[in-house]
Motif scaffolding. Structure first.
Motif, short mmCIF file in Angstrom:
data_model
loop_
_atom_site.label_atom_id
_atom_site.label_comp_id
_atom_site.label_asym_id
_atom_site.label_seq_id
_atom_site.Cartn_x
_atom_site.Cartn_y
_atom_site.Cartn_z
N LEU A 90 0.82 -1.20 0.00
CA LEU A 90 0.00 0.00 0.00
C LEU A 90 0.85 1.25 0.00
CD1 LEU A 90 -2.62 -1.10 2.66
CD2 LEU A 90 -2.91 -1.05 0.18
N THR A 91 0.31 2.32 -0.53
CA THR A 91 1.01 3.59 -0.53
C THR A 91 1.13 4.15 0.88
OG1 THR A 91 1.02 5.83 -1.37
CG2 THR A 91 -1.12 4.90 -0.96
N ALA A 92 2.14 4.94 1.11
CA ALA A 92 2.35 5.55 2.42
C ALA A 92 1.96 7.02 2.40
CB ALA A 92 3.81 5.38 2.85
N SER A 93 1.00 7.40 1.57
CA SER A 93 0.59 8.79 1.52
C SER A 93 -0.74 8.97 2.25
CB SER A 93 0.49 9.28 0.08
OG SER A 93 -0.45 8.51 -0.62
N PHE A 94 -0.82 10.01 3.06
CA PHE A 94 -1.99 10.29 3.87
C PHE A 94 -2.32 11.76 3.80
CE2 PHE A 94 -0.40 6.52 5.98
CZ PHE A 94 -1.55 5.88 6.39
N ARG A 95 -3.53 12.09 4.15
CA ARG A 95 -3.91 13.46 4.43
C ARG A 95 -4.36 13.46 5.88
NH1 ARG A 95 -7.36 16.10 0.23
NH2 ARG A 95 -5.30 16.48 -0.63
#
Length: 133
Positions: A90-95
């Motif tokens: 999974l991607t490690a990008s968050f808001r």
């Protein structure tokens, strides 16, 4: 020792005005992604309390997460942190979502990277925190 322990500064101050709450279901790599997203959202943060599933892990200093990579945490197949090789997943990008205490002058701030219907409570005043834009 849990994976999260490598992020903790055991020799530094034991508290911070900022808390970052994470779900254990995210796992270590996604949690690091959230922590870096918080630092990108507010570069003035230099240390914060890390909580995973409501359990306080300790204080993380921003310098432990500073790097020149693309903002993802890389791990090798043996689990060691490494900037050269990335496991698929999974991607490690968050808001991250920020919450502040409604009490005048309270510096407490909590970031969440997960959906929780109830807002966090201020650890100083015990009142529900409010979402911040």
């Amino acid at each position: 020792m849990t994976d999260y322990e490598i992020l903790i500064d055991h020799g530094g101050p034991g508290d911070a005005d900022v808390t970052v709450e994470c779900d254990a279901d995210h796992g270590f790599d996604l949690t690091v992604g959230l922590l870096r997203a918080v630092l990108r959202a507010d570069p003035s943060i230099r240390r914060f309390v890390l909580e995973v599933d409501g359990q306080r892990i300790g204080v993380v200093h921003a310098e432990l997460l500073d790097d020149d990579t693309d903002g993802t945490w890389h791990r090798t197949a043996d689990g060691a942190a490494d900037g050269r090789e990335e496991l698929p997943g999974l991607t490690a990008s968050f808001r991250p979502v920020a919450f502040t205490c409604p009490e005048s002058g309270c510096p407490r701030l909590t970031y969440r990277g997960h959906a929780n219907v109830r807002p966090p409570s201020c650890p100083v005043h015990g009142v529900p925190m409010e979402g911040r834009q």
